[in-house]
Design a protein around this motif. Structure first.
Motif, PDB file in Angstrom:
ATOM      1  N   VAL A  56      80.018  81.244  47.700  1.00 18.69           N
ATOM      2  CA  VAL A  56      80.410  80.059  46.935  1.00 18.69           C
ATOM      3  C   VAL A  56      81.022  79.016  47.867  1.00 18.69           C
ATOM      4  CG1 VAL A  56      81.705  79.231  44.935  1.00 18.69           C
ATOM      5  CG2 VAL A  56      81.042  81.619  45.072  1.00 18.69           C
ATOM      6  N   VAL A 117      78.616  84.608  37.942  1.00 23.63           N
ATOM      7  CA  VAL A 117      78.291  83.220  38.288  1.00 23.63           C
ATOM      8  C   VAL A 117      78.748  82.271  37.193  1.00 23.63           C
ATOM      9  CG1 VAL A 117      76.391  81.605  38.613  1.00 23.63           C
ATOM     10  CG2 VAL A 117      76.377  83.778  39.824  1.00 23.63           C
ATOM     11  N   LYS A 118      78.444  82.630  35.942  1.00 18.43           N
ATOM     12  CA  LYS A 118      78.826  81.767  34.809  1.00 18.43           C
ATOM     13  C   LYS A 118      80.330  81.567  34.771  1.00 18.43           C
ATOM     14  CE  LYS A 118      75.058  81.403  31.816  1.00 18.43           C
ATOM     15  NZ  LYS A 118      74.272  82.594  31.414  1.00 18.43           N
ATOM     16  N   GLU A 121      81.464  79.263  37.563  1.00 20.01           N
ATOM     17  CA  GLU A 121      81.072  77.880  37.315  1.00 20.01           C
ATOM     18  C   GLU A 121      81.909  77.248  36.212  1.00 20.01           C
ATOM     19  OE1 GLU A 121      76.895  78.311  36.756  1.00 20.01           O
ATOM     20  OE2 GLU A 121      76.431  77.703  38.818  1.00 20.01           O
ATOM     21  N   LYS A 125      85.069  73.725  38.739  1.00 17.81           N
ATOM     22  CA  LYS A 125      84.023  72.730  38.533  1.00 17.81           C
ATOM     23  C   LYS A 125      83.277  72.365  39.814  1.00 17.81           C
ATOM     24  CE  LYS A 125      84.649  72.503  34.208  1.00 17.81           C
ATOM     25  NZ  LYS A 125      83.894  73.586  33.572  1.00 17.81           N
ATOM     26  N   ASP A 126      83.960  72.490  40.958  1.00 16.81           N
ATOM     27  CA  ASP A 126      83.299  72.062  42.192  1.00 16.81           C
ATOM     28  C   ASP A 126      82.649  73.220  42.944  1.00 16.81           C
ATOM     29  OD1 ASP A 126      85.702  73.250  42.887  1.00 16.81           O
ATOM     30  OD2 ASP A 126      85.929  72.014  44.684  1.00 16.81           O
ATOM     31  N   ALA A 127      82.540  74.372  42.262  1.00 20.56           N
ATOM     32  CA  ALA A 127      81.947  75.525  42.934  1.00 20.56           C
ATOM     33  C   ALA A 127      80.430  75.375  42.987  1.00 20.56           C
ATOM     34  CB  ALA A 127      82.325  76.806  42.205  1.00 20.56           C
ATOM     35  N   ARG A 128      79.880  75.565  44.163  1.00 23.28           N
ATOM     36  CA  ARG A 128      78.425  75.538  44.312  1.00 23.28           C
ATOM     37  C   ARG A 128      77.989  76.928  44.781  1.00 23.28           C
ATOM     38  NH1 ARG A 128      76.629  71.973  49.068  1.00 23.28           N
ATOM     39  NH2 ARG A 128      76.540  73.949  50.185  1.00 23.28           N
ATOM     40  N   ILE A 129      77.125  77.555  44.004  1.00 24.96           N
ATOM     41  CA  ILE A 129      76.664  78.896  44.372  1.00 24.96           C
ATOM     42  C   ILE A 129      75.545  78.739  45.397  1.00 24.96           C
ATOM     43  CG2 ILE A 129      75.764  81.078  43.508  1.00 24.96           C
ATOM     44  CD1 ILE A 129      78.424  80.337  42.251  1.00 24.96           C
TER      45      ILE A 129
END
Lengths: 325, 532
Positions: A56, A117-118, A121, A125-129
């Motif tokens: 992440v 993951v859900k 997320e 809010k700024d998490a990018r998988i």
């Protein structure tokens, strides 16, 4: 224009004088490394132990909120995750063992991934998988053993080649230097608990390739000098050879280090651990070629007659050893 | 040593230019320039770790192949012996512990029975598929041979790979890689696909479609306990259907299998606007379907997918046109997926996902951009260092290094090799080795000059003496690379491939090309002094 000389022309360092302390020190390091690997163990990645790994990146923050993340993910009921900073400070890797029921129901692992993951997320809010990996225990075991076989066979075959091209003592010396490099690198991985995955195996292979290059250059010069100066004592020949090739050793190490340091400073975060391993390995490899691979020849008793053709004996091994075959 | 005949020069330049030309499309695409479509443009494939995308590793359930083979053999034995004239009567036919056994009613028929079974036992290929033994005079035992079983598994895997390919092609993604790995695995890599869920549900479906008559005589209380009337079997409703969690009994025989489909399309049922799948049978399948529906008007029949009931509608009228509709609480998406699966055929074996990974496209792009930047700056520094250290000879070495990088890319593009992150390490090592070869040569020339040799002699000796160490060092690396390729897997292999190609191109450029250039300069300038 005056050209650059990294090593002055009449350099004559008595490397061999220090062989006993250096050897003792290195042997100690090897033993310590092996002990470290055995006691502390390697921080094996999902490639090798199986499990799930999620990478992440927190795009809006400088530092990843590790503590909050841990709390969030641990609350999902899959046990305590292993959360580590991966490369940059705002990138983390989250690791979980695969759920038990996966053996019977492969969909369980998917369901777990989706849920994790859900939840990330939703909370951040700024998490990018960036990366999702799941490896079953079956595959991971195979990956580990094939990687280790590949390493072992490669080291053995190389030593045999050197034995054929030079003398058995050189083969043993090269093998010793390789073992030194590999165990020290593994030791560092155990000490700092850097994640050890398939990519790192490639890094170790790079180190082996490089260290071997160094060793062979030194050996080639030793062979040449043994033919040239038949009356000279072995320690002197070794010192002379190492000194003669020193300019090359320094120059080559420097050029490869330049590329590696550039990769370390500016390269992608995902390559950091990998590049760091190679960079450390280059130092270890250079050191081992000079201080391990050469001095061992004295104890193994290389005979300066080895490379001098006996009268009337034109046998193939000799021709090969002289590099004329 | 420094003499080059004309043909050799032409040949060397030709090789260099070809390889460099082959590298251009890759360089264009990496730097974002559009490559004209009229020109051939083989490119280095970027691995998933660089390009982003999904990969999964599937494993086939091979015990299933063995079981199915046993079942169909049992059927075949029964059929062949019954159809023999006069029929050979048998009893106690059973398959257990991986073998089939039966008892002949009439022990004098042993030879005839053996004769009849021979074609089945021998199979159609070159390997004998079953071992046949007769024990106690009249008991036949059939055991599958190891070769026969292996062949059956191999065939099933070929078919499965083909089915997987068809299904993934239907997704319309670009350049998927589908490879059979080992004896029982299929590796699927789809660049650019960031949602592996679609991929998995598409491949997780065996897509074995059956139409079977519902056994209306079965008592609900028996079904709950899992007891089926003779000739029937209990089948559960699929999850997600309204009756999920319950089961019904269906007649074992007399149904139709969905493997005679010519087409399947997702559409919407007009009255309820429900997503359905329209299927079209081939001629034989259409006729069977017409017969079945005509004979059973008013009765329910079950639509079964992979052993689970989708729905069990009543047959209102005979369905004659060879077309039918499958309903079963689909969403538009799941109906479309089923249609794709049905079109590409059923998988001969169940496939399980044993490994999967997804790399986000941002991460890959980021890796490439930063990796390229770092490599360019690093290389620039190396070129400057070489120039300042070895002067003119350093410049030749630099030119060789640039050609080497281009050649390596060109060869990789021509062979459609995949470049991965560890591959970049192989790249770095190759550059290191190429520089090292020139460092060795140039240091040697320095030494020889210091010992007082004249320029030409020093250069000749330098190349000659250094070549030996270069040769040994590279051979050992080739050995390492070959073994890594043979025993390694995944990234280790990617590393090995780059290393192997890189060794060849670096020796070629660092030793042969620079020698050609140096020789040209020596002939033209006839220098008495060499600044080195």
């Amino acid at each position: 224009m005056r050209l650059l000389k990294l090593v002055p022309d009449d350099t004559n360092i008595h490397f061999l004088k220090w062989r006993v302390p250096f050897y003792s020190f290195s042997t100690l390091l090897i033993v310590a490394s092996i002990a470290l690997v055995l006691i502390r163990g390697l921080n094996l990645g999902v490639d090798f132990v199986g499990g799930q790994q999620i990478l992440v990146t927190f795009t809006q923050s400088k530092e990843a909120p590790v503590a909050e993340l841990r709390e969030q993910v641990a609350g999902l009921g899959y046990g305590e995750p292993v959360i580590q900073i991966a490369g940059a400070q705002n990138e983390v890797s989250i690791r979980f063992p695969l759920p038990e029921e996966v053996a019977k129901n492969p969909a369980a692992s998917d369901a777990m991934t989706t849920k994790i993951v859900k939840s990330i997320e939703a909370e951040f809010k700024d998490a990018r998988i960036d990366d999702l990996t799941s490896v079953s225990g079956k595959v991971s075991g195979e990956l580990f053993s094939t990687a280790m076989y590949a390493l072992g066979f490669a080291m053995l075959a190389i030593s045999i080649y050197i034995w054929v091209r030079f003398e058995w003592q050189f083969g043993v010396g090269a093998l010793f230097a390789l073992v030194h490099d590999v165990s020290l690198t593994l030791g560092m991985f155990a000490l700092f608990q850097i994640e050890f995955d398939l990519k790192i195996v490639a890094a170790i292979l790079t180190i082996i390739g490089y260290s071997l290059n160094d060793t062979i250059v030194v050996y080639d010069r030793i062979r040449e000098n043994m033919k040239k100066y038949r009356k000279m004592q072995l320690p002197e020949i070794l010192d002379l050879s190492v000194n003669e090739t020193l300019a090359r050793t320094v120059m080559t190490s420097l050029t490869i280090l330049i590329v590696l340091v550039a990769l370390l400073l500016m390269g992608p975060a995902s390559l950091f651990g990998f590049t760091a391993a190679i960079t450390l390995g280059i130092f270890v490899g250079t050191y081992s070629s000079v201080y391990m691979a050469a001095p061992i020849l004295i104890w193994l008793g290389v005979d300066s007659h080895s490379f001098v053709p006996e009268e009337n004996v034109g046998d193939k091994a000799d021709a090969l050893a002289r590099g004329e075959a | 040593m420094l003499d080059f005949p004309g043909w050799k020069k032409v040949w060397l330049w030709f090789l260099t230019l070809t390889a460099v030309a082959a590298a251009l499309p890759t360089i264009a695409s990496l730097s974002g320039v559009k490559w004209p479509e009229a020109l051939p443009g083989p490119q280095v494939n970027l691995g998933l770790d660089l390009a982003g995308g999904s990969q999964i590793l599937l494993e086939a359930n091979t015990s299933q192949v063995a079981r199915q083979r046993l079942e169909s053999m049992e059927e075949d034995v029964r059929r062949v012996l019954r159809q023999a004239s006069p029929a050979i009567r048998i009893g106690d036919l059973s398959s257990s512990n991986g073998r089939i056994s039966f008892l002949l009613d009439d022990a004098t028929q042993v030879d005839r029975a053996r004769e009849e079974l021979l074609p089945l036992v021998n199979g159609s290929g070159p390997v004998r598929e079953w071992n046949l033994e007769v024990v106690d005079g009249s008991r036949f035992v059939l055991t599958p041979t190891k070769n026969g079983l292996e062949q059956a598994i191999s065939n099933a895997m070929d078919t499965a790979t083909e089915v997987v390919r068809k299904r993934i092609d239907a997704l319309g993604t670009r350049e998927p890689t589908i490879i059979r790995e080992g004896d029982t695995r299929i590796s699927v890599q789809v660049p650019g696909l960031s949602d592996p869920e679609a991929l998995k549900s598409l491949l997780g479906q065996t897509a074995k479609l059956e139409f079977k008559l519902v056994d209306v005589t079965a008592l609900q209380s028996d079904i709950v306990q899992g007891i089926a009337p003779p000739g029937s079997e209990i089948v559960p409703y699929a999850p997600g259907t309204p009756l999920a969690g319950t089961s019904i009994a269906v007649k074992r025989l007399g149904g139709i299998r969905g493997d005679s489909l010519t087409n399947a399309q997702q559409s919407f049922e007009q009255r309820s606007n429900q997503a359905v799948v329209d299927i079209t049978f081939d001629q034989a399948g259409g006729k069977k379907f017409a017969d079945l529906t005509a004979q059973n008007v008013g009765k329910p029949f079950a639509i079964i997918l992979d052993g689970q009931v989708l729905s069990a509608p009543n047959i209102n009228e005979p369905i004659l046109g060879g077309k039918a509709q499958i309903s079963g609480s689909f969403t538009a998406e799941s109906a479309n997926q089923l249609a794709i699966s049905l079109r590409s055929g059923a998988l001969p074996v169940d496939l399980t996902v044993i490994q999967q990974g997804t790399v986000g496209p941002e991460l890959g792009a980021d890796s490439i951009r930063k990796g390229l930047l770092a490599m360019s700056i690093g290389s620039l520094a190396v070129l400057m260092l070489m120039g300042f250290t070895y002067g003119r000879l350093g410049l030749y070495a630099n030119a060789a290094l640039v050609v080497n990088v281009l050649m390596l890319l060109g060869v990789m593009a021509a062979f459609k090799t995949t470049l991965t992150l560890p591959g970049i390490a192989g790249f770095v090592l190759t550059i290191g080795a190429a520089v090292d070869a020139n460092v060795l040569i140039n240091e040697r020339i320095r030494e020889e000059r210091k010992r007082g040799r004249r320029v030409v002699a020093a250069i000749e000796t330098g190349y000659k003496e250094a070549s030996r160490a270069i040769f040994d060092a590279n051979i050992t690396n080739v050995i390492a690379a070959v073994l890594l390729f043979a025993f390694g897997s995944g990234p280790v292999r990617g590393f090995a491939v780059v290393l192997m190609i890189g060794i060849v191109t670096s020796v070629f450029t660092a030793v042969t090309m620079t020698r050609l250039w140096v020789a040209g300069w020596l002939r033209k300038a006839r220098p008495q002094e060499l600044n080195i």
